[in-house]
Design an enzyme around this catalytic site. Sequence first.
Site, mmCIF file in Angstrom:
data_model
loop_
_atom_site.group_PDB
_atom_site.id
_atom_site.type_symbol
_atom_site.label_atom_id
_atom_site.label_comp_id
_atom_site.label_asym_id
_atom_site.label_seq_id
_atom_site.Cartn_x
_atom_site.Cartn_y
_atom_site.Cartn_z
ATOM 1 N N GLY D 208 -3.604 4.724 -2.387
ATOM 2 C CA GLY D 208 -4.760 5.448 -1.856
ATOM 3 C C GLY D 208 -6.077 4.797 -2.209
ATOM 4 C CG LEU D 234 -2.475 4.606 3.697
ATOM 5 C CD1 LEU D 234 -2.873 3.707 4.857
ATOM 6 C CD2 LEU D 234 -3.561 5.599 3.367
ATOM 7 C CG ASP D 235 -1.729 2.441 0.385
ATOM 8 O OD1 ASP D 235 -2.135 1.588 1.198
ATOM 9 O OD2 ASP D 235 -2.483 3.203 -0.228
ATOM 10 C CD GLU D 236 4.754 5.179 -0.183
ATOM 11 O OE1 GLU D 236 5.614 4.374 -0.587
ATOM 12 O OE2 GLU D 236 4.295 6.109 -0.867
#
Lengths: 290, 290, 290, 290
Positions: D208, D234-236
Amino acid sequence: MALHSQAQKDQACLIVHGPDRPGIVSSVAAVVTRNQGNIVSLDQYSSDPTGGDFFQRVVFSRPDLTVALPEIEADLGRTLEPLGLAWTLTDRSVPKRMAILVSTSDHCLLELLWRHRRGELPVTIPMVISNHTNTAEDVRSFGVPFFHVPSLDPDKSHAEAQILKLLEGNVDFVVLARYMQILSPEFLDRVGVPLINIHHSFLPAFIGAAPYRRAKERGVKLIGATSHYVTKDLDEGPIIEQDVARVTHAHTATDLQARGAYVERAVLSRAVEWHAEDRVIRHGNQTIVF
Amino acid sequence: MALHSQAQKDQACLIVHGPDRPGIVSSVAAVVTRNQGNIVSLDQYSSDPTGGDFFQRVVFSRPDLTVALPEIEADLGRTLEPLGLAWTLTDRSVPKRMAILVSTSDHCLLELLWRHRRGELPVTIPMVISNHTNTAEDVRSFGVPFFHVPSLDPDKSHAEAQILKLLEGNVDFVVLARYMQILSPEFLDRVGVPLINIHHSFLPAFIGAAPYRRAKERGVKLIGATSHYVTKDLDEGPIIEQDVARVTHAHTATDLQARGAYVERAVLSRAVEWHAEDRVIRHGNQTIVF
Amino acid sequence: MALHSQAQKDQACLIVHGPDRPGIVSSVAAVVTRNQGNIVSLDQYSSDPTGGDFFQRVVFSRPDLTVALPEIEADLGRTLEPLGLAWTLTDRSVPKRMAILVSTSDHCLLELLWRHRRGELPVTIPMVISNHTNTAEDVRSFGVPFFHVPSLDPDKSHAEAQILKLLEGNVDFVVLARYMQILSPEFLDRVGVPLINIHHSFLPAFIGAAPYRRAKERGVKLIGATSHYVTKDLDEGPIIEQDVARVTHAHTATDLQARGAYVERAVLSRAVEWHAEDRVIRHGNQTIVF
Amino acid sequence: MALHSQAQKDQACLIVHGPDRPGIVSSVAAVVTRNQGNIVSLDQYSSDPTGGDFFQRVVFSRPDLTVALPEIEADLGRTLEPLGLAWTLTDRSVPKRMAILVSTSDHCLLELLWRHRRGELPVTIPMVISNHTNTAEDVRSFGVPFFHVPSLDPDKSHAEAQILKLLEGNVDFVVLARYMQILSPEFLDRVGVPLINIHHSFLPAFIGAAPYRRAKERGVKLIGATSHYVTKDLDEGPIIEQDVARVTHAHTATDLQARGAYVERAVLSRAVEWHAEDRVIRHGNQTIVF
């Protein structure tokens, strides 16, 4: 440890060195205190508390520093000289003036120009000097003057004279950012400011020419780069910083050179930043890096 | 890449090397396939696909490997020798027998013994030989025989003869885990198995004696260690692995030695593990490490 | 920076912290000087020279330190307390007493025992406590007492009471060297000395159980370890040291665990050494490490 | 392993993946050989030789490759599809077309442009797109078209539509070089090419916003960066590469950000290079990197 890009107005950097003895820290701190200074950071090192050499770097802030400097200097002289201590006091609001000498490789040069533009090197760059012209356009796009000084004559003395004339009075230190000409002892005698070089090996391994080719031949598993002050003994000056990168049997000498470029630019940038911030003290053929 | 401690029964390791030419991979894979083998891992390297040297390491599984080995070897001979390729085939269920030679320092020795006990080195350790006795108790607490061979006579030939007698027929390779005696060319001629040494510097820097003291004098910012095969040229053998650790002006030569010990044991352990797994191929004075 | 194994007789370590203000360095140095002390090393940090927090670690030597300690302490009190500064003064000739709690994994335990025997940890080790018995023989071979306290009852309170009884009055800090039991808040309230833990991940990634399995599932390219002070918030205490190792897709979760063990033992050893040398100052949920 | 800047004419890259079974290597190698190809490099990985997934990357040279491609592809289809294997064959003389999306930070952008100019990224760069204009002049000085697409409307759909129009048919992959806009699931559905992002933390730590501020608050001793494929989570997305740099208590959140920039540009550059060379294979939410 705070980055240089932060305000340095009204900050001074004091370097003290000399024979260690009890009471030095107390004396230095007292000078700062009685001159209304506030210590921002302090690093020190003693090669031996009993009879060794003492080195200290003190950054302090003081309102209206410029006005107070002469008085602080007088106090330092009165206090430290009887103790046999040498000292230098630098106004941190005045960035050091750095000249860059370069040949055809641009990786170290561009890294320094870009870090400077980014506000991460506390210097001004009055000039880049090269024996080639391929980097001229890039240099000037950063707003930095570029001077071409060809190295054509066999004895190089004419080129060196031109370089000295450009540097004289205009710079506080010189960076050899992959400058592939050997500077003469006469040049080093006359330049009058420190020179920082980047050598493309992990010194003292592969002193001299063609280190990547020789690294490949020796079959090393790590390549390195070394930034050092220039002395008359080629590749033998005091080391400021070194680093390495892992390589394998599958890398050719050309691959080593390409990978090495990234180590070189990082190592040289750190050495330049530390020198510009007065973090590096020469001690014989070694350095203290605070 | 899977750890050695996993089952290696019915697995073979095939090393192939020779002049590169089209079709080698296909020929090797075909031998494995037609002998009911299943390739578990495959690494290869060519110094130049046109006219260079080719190196390959193939691990394959095959039910009832031991029974099938003679037939696989015959097939490899028929297939690879006409292509000018040398090969070795190793039954991975048979661990290599490793002797350790050591003087007084215990850090490399204990690391190897402990990794072995932990199941991380695919070897047996039939003996530790030392010219001192201080490590005897530790060695025997790991269930490993310890032999004391003093190095008293000036020419060392008597000690070397004793060591040769202990090793003869009993070991597949020898590790010099900080063995501070220089082995004679005659010893190296007669020992008949590879020797792996750990040198306490980042070779080729500080070849020879007292590298930490010389590193301190030179003012380096990184110290290193190098594991290499032993040849008659001291400190010049093919490098298997190297690594470094950061040091500063504040470290004494004694501090460098203490920090260096941790690099030494790590570098030597990796070199030993890779050698034991047939991952290292000598190629002139260099190594291919798969 | 000099290694602890050097003589520390007649050396004291002074830790000072509190609100930053001009003159602190001068005041502290003056106390040392007027008590015949000679400063051996000095590190300091200010979170902000204007209105921030100040932290300082001063090591000084003083002949007949033990005799002079009460007077130095009185002087420190008179000088520093009016400035709002907290301080602790430690006689460096008295090593800290360290207990180790461990479960079945021996890698962190043996590393600490071996570094201690080697003279690289300035501590005594009055006891190792384990909820298993597999490490007993190894521990005792180092001349260290081993106590078995099983963790059988569901609420663990009986085991914790036994541990508290063993520790009480006998230790200055406790190391959880892969102790796989969660200690209750009551235990932490009553233990009265700092506890240092090693967590097998790069915190705050993979807080909680089975970090290597989860690292494999997430497909990370580096694994890590974190040493931190224990608080009631599991895995949330102030971090002392962290490090990482490179991994690839080819490593299984078991491989990650095996490689990670080497990072864990190195990270924990550094944290323990720094704590034992009073180099670590807690500041809220962070640490200052000098 | 040889650098991309070397001649790649008449070279193809074959990626094979599917259920592992005996004979795959043999079958693949046979296709190359009977089509007059010479294997230049070969990497493979099996998640489990018995019932796992098999991945292989084979680079081979073949005179007049372009003419022979259709026939080789037909042969691959006939040979590999009955074995249940998926494959892609790429002509290495055709560089991938890479678009860069960027906001105001220039460090990742300039690194990619400079590496490309240096001949170290085997791509063409048909466009840089930014929601700001500050990098326009720099981008164009590299001879690369710059398009300004502001992100003003709350739902961003207009901006995304413009970006899609610019990209459509013109690029093979997209790099988010510190592009500070979250792309909608609809955009990701429609873009039709892989996106590579650089996240300014060591994922999964500090998923995040504001990772450097949170890293400072947590008191970590290492900061990191992560390059990954973009997915709707997101960010995964699957991680391609990660690295870290050491920090101390003395670094402010701003210092972490400045230091982190150097990790970010290095990590993203490696990820881009590997993707461009077809070294990265997605496997669920993980990657195989050869």
